[in-house]
Scaffold this motif. Structure first.
Motif, PDB file in Angstrom:
ATOM      1  N   PRO A 176       0.824  -1.215   0.000  1.00 28.23           N
ATOM      2  CA  PRO A 176       0.000   0.000   0.000  1.00 28.23           C
ATOM      3  C   PRO A 176       0.859   1.267   0.000  1.00 28.23           C
ATOM      4  CG  PRO A 176      -0.161  -1.112   2.131  1.00 28.23           C
ATOM      5  CD  PRO A 176       0.547  -2.039   1.208  1.00 28.23           C
ATOM      6  N   HIS A 177       2.050   1.162   0.588  1.00 24.26           N
ATOM      7  CA  HIS A 177       2.910   2.345   0.650  1.00 24.26           C
ATOM      8  C   HIS A 177       3.292   2.856  -0.729  1.00 24.26           C
ATOM      9  CE1 HIS A 177       3.408   2.774   4.939  1.00 24.26           C
ATOM     10  NE2 HIS A 177       3.627   1.470   5.051  1.00 24.26           N
ATOM     11  N   ALA A 178       3.421   1.951  -1.687  1.00 26.51           N
ATOM     12  CA  ALA A 178       3.792   2.379  -3.042  1.00 26.51           C
ATOM     13  C   ALA A 178       2.700   3.266  -3.627  1.00 26.51           C
ATOM     14  CB  ALA A 178       4.014   1.161  -3.930  1.00 26.51           C
ATOM     15  N   VAL A 179       1.440   2.907  -3.330  1.00 22.31           N
ATOM     16  CA  VAL A 179       0.330   3.701  -3.828  1.00 22.31           C
ATOM     17  C   VAL A 179       0.295   5.051  -3.114  1.00 22.31           C
ATOM     18  CG1 VAL A 179      -2.168   3.767  -4.123  1.00 22.31           C
ATOM     19  CG2 VAL A 179      -0.950   1.596  -4.340  1.00 22.31           C
ATOM     20  N   LEU A 180       0.511   5.015  -1.802  1.00 23.53           N
ATOM     21  CA  LEU A 180       0.511   6.271  -1.046  1.00 23.53           C
ATOM     22  C   LEU A 180       1.627   7.188  -1.536  1.00 23.53           C
ATOM     23  CD1 LEU A 180      -0.157   5.043   2.628  1.00 23.53           C
ATOM     24  CD2 LEU A 180      -1.779   5.558   0.799  1.00 23.53           C
ATOM     25  N   GLU A 181       2.777   6.586  -1.792  1.00 24.37           N
ATOM     26  CA  GLU A 181       3.894   7.400  -2.263  1.00 24.37           C
ATOM     27  C   GLU A 181       3.586   7.999  -3.629  1.00 24.37           C
ATOM     28  OE1 GLU A 181       7.681   5.399  -2.507  1.00 24.37           O
ATOM     29  OE2 GLU A 181       8.779   7.274  -2.813  1.00 24.37           O
ATOM     30  N   GLY A 182       2.979   7.178  -4.510  1.00 21.39           N
ATOM     31  CA  GLY A 182       2.582   7.675  -5.825  1.00 21.39           C
ATOM     32  C   GLY A 182       1.590   8.823  -5.696  1.00 21.39           C
ATOM     33  N   MET A 183       0.681   8.697  -4.747  1.00 22.44           N
ATOM     34  CA  MET A 183      -0.321   9.748  -4.553  1.00 22.44           C
ATOM     35  C   MET A 183       0.314  11.029  -4.011  1.00 22.44           C
ATOM     36  SD  MET A 183      -3.660   7.706  -3.095  1.00 22.44           S
ATOM     37  CE  MET A 183      -4.731   9.150  -3.099  1.00 22.44           C
ATOM     38  N   LEU A 184       1.259  10.865  -3.103  1.00 20.53           N
ATOM     39  CA  LEU A 184       1.950  12.040  -2.562  1.00 20.53           C
ATOM     40  C   LEU A 184       2.640  12.816  -3.681  1.00 20.53           C
ATOM     41  CD1 LEU A 184       3.432  10.540   0.722  1.00 20.53           C
ATOM     42  CD2 LEU A 184       2.111  12.668   0.600  1.00 20.53           C
ATOM     43  N   ILE A 185       3.293  12.048  -4.556  1.00 19.99           N
ATOM     44  CA  ILE A 185       4.008  12.697  -5.660  1.00 19.99           C
ATOM     45  C   ILE A 185       3.016  13.384  -6.598  1.00 19.99           C
ATOM     46  CG2 ILE A 185       5.463  12.254  -7.690  1.00 19.99           C
ATOM     47  CD1 ILE A 185       6.704   9.904  -5.975  1.00 19.99           C
ATOM     48  N   ALA A 186       1.892  12.688  -6.884  1.00 17.75           N
ATOM     49  CA  ALA A 186       0.877  13.254  -7.773  1.00 17.75           C
ATOM     50  C   ALA A 186       0.246  14.498  -7.157  1.00 17.75           C
ATOM     51  CB  ALA A 186      -0.197  12.216  -8.081  1.00 17.75           C
ATOM     52  N   GLY A 187      -0.038  14.415  -5.851  1.00 24.54           N
ATOM     53  CA  GLY A 187      -0.638  15.557  -5.158  1.00 24.54           C
ATOM     54  C   GLY A 187       0.266  16.774  -5.238  1.00 24.54           C
ATOM     55  N   TYR A 188       1.563  16.516  -5.061  1.00 24.58           N
ATOM     56  CA  TYR A 188       2.552  17.590  -5.153  1.00 24.58           C
ATOM     57  C   TYR A 188       2.569  18.170  -6.568  1.00 24.58           C
ATOM     58  CZ  TYR A 188       7.271  19.644  -5.325  1.00 24.58           C
ATOM     59  OH  TYR A 188       8.343  20.477  -5.501  1.00 24.58           O
ATOM     60  N   ALA A 189       2.470  17.272  -7.544  1.00 26.02           N
ATOM     61  CA  ALA A 189       2.586  17.709  -8.931  1.00 26.02           C
ATOM     62  C   ALA A 189       1.383  18.529  -9.395  1.00 26.02           C
ATOM     63  CB  ALA A 189       2.770  16.500  -9.849  1.00 26.02           C
ATOM     64  N   ILE A 190       0.185  18.092  -9.019  1.00 25.20           N
ATOM     65  CA  ILE A 190      -0.996  18.807  -9.535  1.00 25.20           C
ATOM     66  C   ILE A 190      -1.428  19.940  -8.615  1.00 25.20           C
ATOM     67  CG2 ILE A 190      -1.879  16.788 -10.792  1.00 25.20           C
ATOM     68  CD1 ILE A 190      -4.044  16.634  -8.585  1.00 25.20           C
ATOM     69  N   GLY A 191      -0.913  19.978  -7.406  1.00 20.96           N
ATOM     70  CA  GLY A 191      -1.286  21.048  -6.483  1.00 20.96           C
ATOM     71  C   GLY A 191      -2.503  20.717  -5.668  1.00 20.96           C
ATOM     72  N   ALA A 192      -2.651  19.449  -5.293  1.00 19.25           N
ATOM     73  CA  ALA A 192      -3.781  19.046  -4.452  1.00 19.25           C
ATOM     74  C   ALA A 192      -3.311  18.891  -3.016  1.00 19.25           C
ATOM     75  CB  ALA A 192      -4.369  17.734  -4.950  1.00 19.25           C
ATOM     76  N   GLU A 193      -4.232  19.110  -2.097  1.00 24.89           N
ATOM     77  CA  GLU A 193      -3.887  18.906  -0.692  1.00 24.89           C
ATOM     78  C   GLU A 193      -4.708  17.799  -0.075  1.00 24.89           C
ATOM     79  OE1 GLU A 193      -4.120  22.570   1.447  1.00 24.89           O
ATOM     80  OE2 GLU A 193      -2.273  23.315   0.536  1.00 24.89           O
ATOM     81  N   CYS A 194      -5.594  17.254  -0.871  1.00 20.36           N
ATOM     82  CA  CYS A 194      -6.469  16.229  -0.315  1.00 20.36           C
ATOM     83  C   CYS A 194      -6.646  15.119  -1.330  1.00 20.36           C
ATOM     84  CB  CYS A 194      -7.813  16.858   0.039  1.00 20.36           C
ATOM     85  SG  CYS A 194      -8.983  15.660   0.652  1.00 20.36           S
ATOM     86  N   GLY A 195      -6.489  13.907  -0.865  1.00 26.35           N
ATOM     87  CA  GLY A 195      -6.658  12.764  -1.755  1.00 26.35           C
ATOM     88  C   GLY A 195      -7.606  11.747  -1.155  1.00 26.35           C
ATOM     89  N   PHE A 196      -8.228  10.978  -2.023  1.00 24.71           N
ATOM     90  CA  PHE A 196      -9.099   9.896  -1.572  1.00 24.71           C
ATOM     91  C   PHE A 196      -8.629   8.598  -2.201  1.00 24.71           C
ATOM     92  CE2 PHE A 196     -11.847  13.634  -1.609  1.00 24.71           C
ATOM     93  CZ  PHE A 196     -12.414  13.567  -0.342  1.00 24.71           C
ATOM     94  N   ILE A 197      -8.792   7.530  -1.444  1.00 27.69           N
ATOM     95  CA  ILE A 197      -8.651   6.212  -2.052  1.00 27.69           C
ATOM     96  C   ILE A 197     -10.037   5.600  -2.024  1.00 27.69           C
ATOM     97  CG2 ILE A 197      -7.608   3.931  -1.879  1.00 27.69           C
ATOM     98  CD1 ILE A 197      -5.243   5.230  -0.451  1.00 27.69           C
ATOM     99  N   TYR A 198     -10.592   5.398  -3.212  1.00 29.21           N
ATOM    100  CA  TYR A 198     -11.927   4.815  -3.300  1.00 29.21           C
ATOM    101  C   TYR A 198     -11.778   3.326  -3.553  1.00 29.21           C
ATOM    102  CZ  TYR A 198     -16.816   4.241  -4.640  1.00 29.21           C
ATOM    103  OH  TYR A 198     -18.121   3.848  -4.703  1.00 29.21           O
ATOM    104  N   VAL A 199     -12.014   2.548  -2.516  1.00 36.79           N
ATOM    105  CA  VAL A 199     -11.722   1.121  -2.602  1.00 36.79           C
ATOM    106  C   VAL A 199     -12.978   0.314  -2.267  1.00 36.79           C
ATOM    107  CG1 VAL A 199     -10.847   1.150  -0.216  1.00 36.79           C
ATOM    108  CG2 VAL A 199     -10.200  -0.716  -1.732  1.00 36.79           C
TER     109      VAL A 199
END
Lengths: 909, 617
Positions: free
Chosen positions: B233-256
């Motif tokens: 799961p950490h790989a996904v979280l890390e990917g999301m952190l990088i994406a959030g940084y890139a697009i300028g988001a401060e909030c993310g959801f995992i819809y599972v």
């Protein structure tokens, strides 16, 4: 909204070059230019959803067809709506819809108005694609047993418009889809019966349904749409002035259903429960059909000649014996402008007195008095359709979603869709509170303290608009001197509202792009009603919020034509157009116009007339379409007066509680049976049209009055209501440019001084009617009666959504009676617990003036120590309890505050 | 070290963790993925714990219950490091032997060794197992190696290094550029270039933006997203952190999906770890970048995998799609710009950031880069999750990695892309698999569900099966999907039932085309794919069903009959005993007979007969 300077976008549709606006959809542009694109799930009031897929069109550069309803135009876009491919897809999807659709046009009420039917015909679909013959399975659904609606899943095409309008416009969230794929159906949460859900029975879902799936249950079988005649008119209930179409089965002279056209002003096709389901009274068997004369305590039918003779003779006798001022007239906020004009003219000429008033005295007399003093004009400063553009809306003393539901929609739209900040000041947790940023639950009768404190914050924090104050107003210093003392902390003590909440409200109000004040009876029905209104006027002026768009001070008028009745001079101090009877110049103008001497002395108001009966100063009353025996305060006293009076004439559509006391009753026709105009709360003069024939020998109010006047020796006659309006225009400058021709399709907002004037959207632009806006210093005063040991509760009265006023009309509706069968008193849970009262218990409510038995509604929407009763119910009339103490200026009674006690019925105290 | 408040804190912690790592102590990696759990890996784990205690091996061996190893067919799987001894199908009673002989003794246990079905050879080491040998496990590199939740374990395997590197060295624009240059395309099925998608969202001005990880994996047979969330799961979280940084988001959801309990609990636990470490939250590592992630559990609607329906569901509405445009990148969650990527896409991001876009770009075909995980299922010997480079052929996947068709029967087709995909016939076994090729053949990459079918499969029935799935999962919003697929399904049912005429094929073809062009969302637009691809590649089967009222594969019940070949039948009575409807009669040792009137065509007789005496036709 008129938006100028918007860039134009050029698009080609089917080879035609068209110009559109940014964010306009292909469908909107096409329809606007008469290019037909089939659609079923589209309703301009709703966010496009693209579900029916019939509006697919070809857009160059797109890899597949796009849904025109949701696809926005772009510069140089090339659209084709009728390619071979598109037509093939459309045909296929129509076939699919019919394949799903059970039900047959021949037995469907929607026949003639059904879009699906039209589209099937247009493509001449083969018989084999119709699921004809299949009868929808008769399973129970959420509308089973509901008097208002019938949902037939077999006719439903799952476009979701009903659900969306319930969510997006009504914001009720009562409806939803259930299941998936072919099993999808509309229902309520957990399939609960509609009346147990959050549904308000507005019937918007029916209005938007493109097929006959949702239909008024009572209308089923009463005539197919293709055979119904539609007559456009104005709703007869509250002051919003919704435009409605009465759908008439002409053969049966019956109103089958009420619809409203999308796009109409001011309601855009939206209606509330009363407008849509409250018209049963028109066809009621209880309607009066013949004049009645009371002999030996009993009514006997009489001929018109007999009755008119009798009334004329009696009135002339009383006038001769006691003078014209011994006669009074109550005009009606339910009647048309023309009838009000004729009525006041009758009282002022044939009778010769200014003793003419009407129920505005009981609702907005303080508005008329207060706003006239502050601004020079006693009406809503701004228009209903400006609300969605407001930056802040301050609702105080108005339960808008219940009393003016369609304006309630505009407020919700402003907040939810446009980001306006809503502040609600109301002792109860009304519906709007859930949309509000702040709820200030001020103690009933403490409004001045609250408003003064808000201004105190605005002054102290330098949030006032000094330029505006200096340029456009006067007497600011006098008001500021008083405001200085009203710190939020001091107001907190009086109002029980937290001082910081007052501060926050003041800041929001002062800092918003524009702030609009909405108020109603919670402000006006106090002994300090006029002062409450003056405070609000101060608040608006101190922040520069009068005379600009989407701002202002906006009293919501309660009756369909209470604005018009006031405008047309059914008031004891002014002639039509708010022209003072005491002004010699005006007086002589009217003497000339009406061809006789007129009294220059202002007359008595409603409650004053009732009190004057006790002193035998008033000996005869002529009441047209009002029901004081239920609507006036302190009913025991009112009813005694009605009983004691020498001569009482009533003109009504029903034998109301008041008419029971009359000596003569004239049967008149109701709004659906006559022509004329109503003026709604935003000063819009709108047409009322005859849709059905009246029952028995009932006559138009204006005709009855003219006949009585003529018989009394003062000839009055008109050819038509249009004729009367022309006379109104000639004597009343604010109506100067209004005629039936001009308002045939769209009403005009006064002031409209001449034939070329477009009407006035908002008042006081650039300059107040009275020149400069005037600040009035307002001190806080206690209500007339305060709770004590014997009567520890504060009782307020008011409206609820379903019933209207004294219930003479709404209580004839099976739909409304199903959802709102009885009166009640609201009491807070903890108070009820202490008194051992449970929800639904029978309780007695007692005040100094009387006692009524009703049912307890235990709720947390009201604060401890307060009670609330709707006043619509004759079997537990709240006005037995209310106090008839009056505002010294406007003479409005204090319906909103009296001391009362409550106990379980049958118990001892 | 507790909460990390700067990048140097992170590096210090990382250094400390690497120092603690002791590669000389043998490590038992037991698969704790859902597949192996179902096969009993929890019991095996308990046995290991007890045995280690009993044998006093506490400091001589490490035990890890890891994420999925991919070879679900053979669970529970155990790999013993450092040599990578490979044991499939381990039972609790094998545990002591493994500890004593392999862990301590360093020797394989022959009886537990994997036998390659192709060659019949016993295989000792993991890397020699053909199922693994043909794979290129990049995204899965840590699945099966580390404890899914423990952040330290992940960090020891380069975890969060990519994110920290991004914070230190790259501007958001640079991150978007690297992802764009890598050529990564969305792994959820559409194959939209990820960098481009990020850029759209980044370019839309707004005070608030959102990031969503789509873990609503709904294709029947596909479970790679589940496996990643369960295992790394950490790989996904890390990917999301990088994406959030890139697009300028401060909030993310995992819809599972809520039906993925282990994925949910592992992801929740991982989130807690990251939050505690300060890698999630306000002002992460003092960079000024703040990011939060929330988990939202879906209630199992297939359509909620569609972006707009997913957003509606997160917003608390019924999960129904909305028209696009406006695209989520412009108007998504709560009307704000929103970027949605799939689990596998996010899991690729840290690798790209660590190794660079050129490294990533070198893997795959011209237009499809990197590796793709396929869920290999159906009539194939080795089922499970396989990660392979783009451009691999179906033959390589099915025969080299999958070990060939079960019972060595004939390959008929492979269904790729789930219900929205299509059937690929034998003639395309050697086509390169990438986004564009697959589409040309009439299937889609989808999320990578790959179902192998043999000669006993009726392709009409396969189309019917998938349409039935889509029809029951249609949200019912748009006419073509709600009614159109229902109508198509009815036509297919008529064909399978021998009630159709030839014109039904035209009807089917037209409807399919119209639905594809006119449906509102991806679910509806791709719903006809299985029908269209089978109509294209297996047209003869359709005509055979209609004209000859015959199902050669013997699947369509209404077109087949069961009888017993009197010559082959030995009268063993097995079928008689097994028949649930009492349709079979016969004396012992005499040929039996099936009463066709009573027979319900359940096929049990055929499956129990050891003498191939039951005829189906």
């Amino acid at each position: 909204m008129v938006i100028s300077n918007m860039p134009e976008i050029t698009v080609r549709i089917n080879g035609r070059e068209l110009t559109g606006r940014p964010s306009q959809t292909v469908l909107e542009l096409a329809l606007e230019n008469g290019i037909e694109i089939p659609n079923l799930c589209h309703d301009p009031r709703l966010v496009p959803t693209g579900s029916c897929r019939l509006c697919l069109v070809d857009v160059e550069g797109q890899r597949a067809p796009v849904a025109a309803c949701s696809f926005e135009i772009a510069p140089q876009m090339v659209v084709k709506t009728e390619t071979e491919e598109i037509r093939a897809i459309r045909r296929s999807f129509r076939e699919l819809l019919f394949y799903e659709h059970t039900g047959v046009c021949t037995t469907c009420d929607e026949n003639g108005d059904c879009k699906l039917q039209r589209y099937g015909y247009e493509y001449q679909l083969a018989d084999e694609v119709f699921a004809a013959g299949q009868v929808a399975e008769h399973r129970n659904n959420y509308t089973t047993g509901n008097a208002a609606l019938r949902y037939d899943p077999g006719k439903c095409i799952r476009c979701g418009r009903c659900i969306r309008i319930c969510q997006e416009v009504q914001m009720d969230h009562a409806l939803t889809f259930k299941e998936r794929a072919g099993d999808v159906e509309v229902t309520t949460a957990f399939d609960m019966p509609l009346n147990d859900s959050t549904c308000e029975l507005c019937g918007q879902c029916i209005s938007t349904c493109p097929t006959g799936a949702l239909y008024e249950r009572a209308a089923l079988g009463k005539g197919q749409c293709k055979d119904l005649k539609r007559t456009r008119t104005t709703c007869v209930y509250c002051g919003v002035g919704c435009q409605i179409d009465l759908n008439i089965n002409t053969a049966k002279n019956e109103i089958v259903r009420v619809t409203s056209p999308i796009g109409c002003v001011p309601n855009d096709g939206n209606l509330c429960v009363k407008g849509r389901f409250g018209m049963e009274f028109v066809n009621s068997s209880k309607r009066l059909t013949s004049p009645l004369i009371k002999r030996n305590g009993e009514f006997h039918e009489a001929t018109w000649e007999e009755a008119i003779d009798y009334v004329a003779v009696r009135l002339n006798e009383i006038k001769a014996a006691h003078g014209p001022d011994s006669i009074g007239g109550l005009s009606s906020a339910k009647c048309t402008n023309e009838e009000n004009y004729v009525f006041q003219k009758f009282i002022r000429t044939a009778v010769g007195t200014n003793n003419v008033d009407h129920c505005a005295r009981l609702c907005h007399a303080s508005t008329v008095a207060g706003l006239a003093r502050a601004f020079g004009s006693g009406a809503m400063t701004n228009s209903i359709d400006e609300l969605p553009g407001a930056g802040c809306i301050f609702v105080i003393g108005s339960n808008t979603t219940e009393a003016h539901p369609v304006i309630g929609l505009k407020i919700k739209e402003a907040v939810v869709n446009n980001g306006a900040i809503l502040i609600v000041a109301d002792p109860r947790s009304i519906d709007l509170v859930q949309y509000a940023k702040l709820h200030l639950a001020q103690k009933p009768g403490s409004d001045v303290a609250l408003i003064n404190a808000m201004m105190n914050v605005i002054l102290t924090e330098n949030l006032c608009d000094m330029d505006y104050i200096n340029e456009r107003t006067e007497n600011f210093d006098a008001a500021a001197a008083i405001i200085k003392d009203f710190t939020p902390e001091m107001a907190a003590e009086i109002t029980t509202v937290d001082a910081d909440a007052i501060r926050r409200a003041a800041r929001i109000f002062a800092q918003a792009s524009s702030s609009s004040i909405i108020y109603s009876m919670g402000i006006t029905q106090h002994t300090t009603g006029t002062e409450n209104v003056l405070s609000l006027a101060n608040l608006a002026m101190i922040t520069g919020n009068v005379g600009i768009e989407s701002a202002g001070v906006n009293p919501l008028r309660g009756q369909n034509n209470v604005q018009g009745a006031c405008d047309l001079g059914a008031l004891p101090n002014v002639y039509p157009g708010y022209q003072s009877v005491e002004d010699p110049a005006i007086n002589s103008k009217f003497q000339q116009a009406w061809g006789m001497d007129l009294s220059g002395k202002k007359g008595l108001t409603v409650v004053e007339m009732m009190h004057a009966i006790e002193e035998e100063k008033i000996r005869a009353l002529y009441i047209m379409g009002e029901n004081p025996a239920l609507s006036d305060p302190n009913l025991n006293r009112t009813r005694k007066a009605l009983e004691d009076i020498d001569f009482l004439v009533c003109q009504d559509i029903f034998l109301s509680e008041t008419a029971e006391y009359a000596d003569v009753v004239f049967p008149s026709v109701c709004f659906a049976e006559k022509d004329g105009t109503f003026t709604n709360t935003d000063r819009r003069v709108q047409r009322v049209r005859k849709a059905v024939a009246s029952p028995g020998s009932a006559r138009d109010d204006w005709q009855i009055i003219c006949q009585v006047a003529t018989k009394m020796g003062q000839p009055m006659s008109y050819d038509s209501p249009s004729d009367i309006m022309d006379e109104i225009a000639s004597v009343s400058p604010i109506y100067g440019g209004i005629s039936f021709d001009r308002i045939d399709t769209l009403g005009l907002q006064w002031p409209c001084p001449d034939k070329d004037h477009p009407g006035t959207r908002y008042l006081h632009k650039g300059k107040f009617t009275r020149g400069k806006g005037k600040f009035h210093p307002v001190e806080y005063k206690y209500p007339a009666e305060r709770p004590g040991k014997k009567y520890p509760f504060v009782l307020s009265t008011g409206r609820q959504l379903y019933q209207f006023h004294t219930g003479t009309m709404t209580r004839k509706s099976a739909v409304i009676n199903q959802v709102s069968p009885t009166g009640y008193v609201e009491i807070r849970t903890e108070d009820a617990k202490k008194l051992n009262i449970a929800d639904g218990d029978s309780v007695e409510v007692i005040s100094h003036r009387g006692k009524v038995t009703t049912l307890a509604k235990v709720t947390d929407n009201i604060e401890s120590g307060w009670l609330f009763m709707p006043f619509h119910f004759c079997e537990g009339p709240a006005n037995m309890l209310t106090i008839d103490a009056l505002d010294p200026i406007a003479k409005i009674p204090e319906y909103k505050v009296c001391a009362a006690n409550i106990r379980k019925a049958g118990g001892r105290n | 070290m507790d909460r990390l408040s700067s990048t140097s804190d992170f590096h210090a912690w990382h250094k400390q963790l690497m120092a603690e790592l002791d590669n000389n102590i043998p490590l038992v990696m037991l698969c704790g993925g859902i597949g192996c759990k179902a096969m009993g890996s929890e019991d095996v784990h308990r046995a290991f714990v007890q045995a280690i205690d009993k044998l006093g091996l506490g400091d001589k061996v490490q035990l890890k219950l890891t994420g999925c190893h991919g070879f679900c067919e053979k669970g529970p799987v155990v790999v013993v490091l450092p040599d990578k001894f490979f044991y499939p199908g381990v039972k609790p009673e094998n545990v002591e032997d493994i500890l004593q002989q392999t862990v301590i003794g360093g020797k394989p246990i022959e009886d537990l060794q994997y036998i390659d079905p192709a060659s019949g050879n016993k295989i000792t080491y993991e890397q020699d197992v053909p199922f693994y040998a043909g794979q290129q496990r990049n995204v899965f590199r840590n699945n099966g190696k580390i404890d899914p939740v423990e952040i330290a374990d992940y960090v020891q395997h380069e975890g969060y290094s990519a994110f920290v590197k991004v914070l230190q060295a790259h501007s958001p624009e640079e991150v978007v550029k690297i992802v764009t240059d890598s050529g990564l395309r969305g792994r959820g099925g559409g194959g939209f270039p990820t960098g481009l998608k990020w850029n759209f969202c980044r370019q839309t001005p707004s005070d608030q933006k959102y990031l969503i990880c789509n873990a609503d994996e709904g294709d029947p047979g596909a479970f790679m997203d589940r496996s990643i969330l369960e295992g790394t799961p950490h790989a996904v979280l890390e990917g999301m952190l990088i994406a959030g940084y890139a697009i300028g988001a401060e909030c993310g959801f995992i819809y599972v999906r809520t039906e993925y309990p282990l994925a949910v609990s592992n992801t929740k636990a991982a989130l807690e770890c990251v939050r505690q470490k300060g890698l999630l939250g306000e002002n992460i590592l003092g960079s000024g970048f703040s990011f939060e992630i929330e988990i939202r559990e879906g209630a199992g609607a297939f359509v909620c995998g569609e972006e707009t329906a997913l957003i509606a569901s997160i917003e608390g509405h019924r999960g129904m799609p909305k028209p696009r445009p406006p695209f989520p990148a412009v108007k998504g969650y709560m009307g704000k710009p929103t970027n949605i990527n799939n689990v596998e896409t996010f899991a690729n991001i840290p690798l790209i950031m660590l190794k660079g876009s050129e490294w990533y770009n070198a893997i795959g075909t011209e237009k499809s880069k990197g590796t793709k995980i396929f869920a290999l299922a159906g009539k194939v010997k080795n089922t499970g999750l396989v990660e392979v480079p783009m451009g691999i052929t179906l033959r390589e996947i099915i025969y080299d990695i999958g070990g060939g068709i079960l019972d060595d029967r004939e390959f008929k087709a492979a269904q790729l892309g789930g219900p929205s995909g299509g059937c690929i016939p034998a003639e395309h076994l050697d086509s390169e698999i990438d986004y564009d090729n697959v589409q040309q053949i009439g299937a889609i990459m989808g999320s990578g569900g790959l179902i192998v079918m043999d000669e006993d499969t009726c392709m009409v029935d396969v189309a019917r099966y998938f349409l039935e799935f889509v029809q029951s999962e249609s949200c019912g919003k748009c006419t073509p999907c709600r009614v159109g697929t229902k109508k198509m399904l009815q036509i297919l049912q008529d064909i399978c039932g021998g009630r159709a005429e030839l014109k039904a094929l035209d009807q089917l073809d037209q409807l399919a085309g119209n639905i594809k062009k006119g449906a509102l969302c991806g679910l509806g637009q791709t719903a006809p794919n299985p029908v269209m691809s089978t109509l294209r590649h297996f047209h003869k089967e359709y005509t055979e069903h209609i004209e000859e009222r015959k199902c050669s594969a013997g699947v369509c019940r209404e077109l087949i009959g069961y009888s017993i070949d009197a010559v082959k039948c030995v009268g063993c009575g097995a079928c008689l005993k097994a028949c649930p409807s009492g349709a079979i009669t016969g004396e012992r040792k005499e040929p039996h007979v099936i009463d066709k009137v009573v027979c319900t065509k359940c096929g049990i007789c055929n499956s129990v007969c050891k003498f191939d005496a039951v005829d189906v036709r």
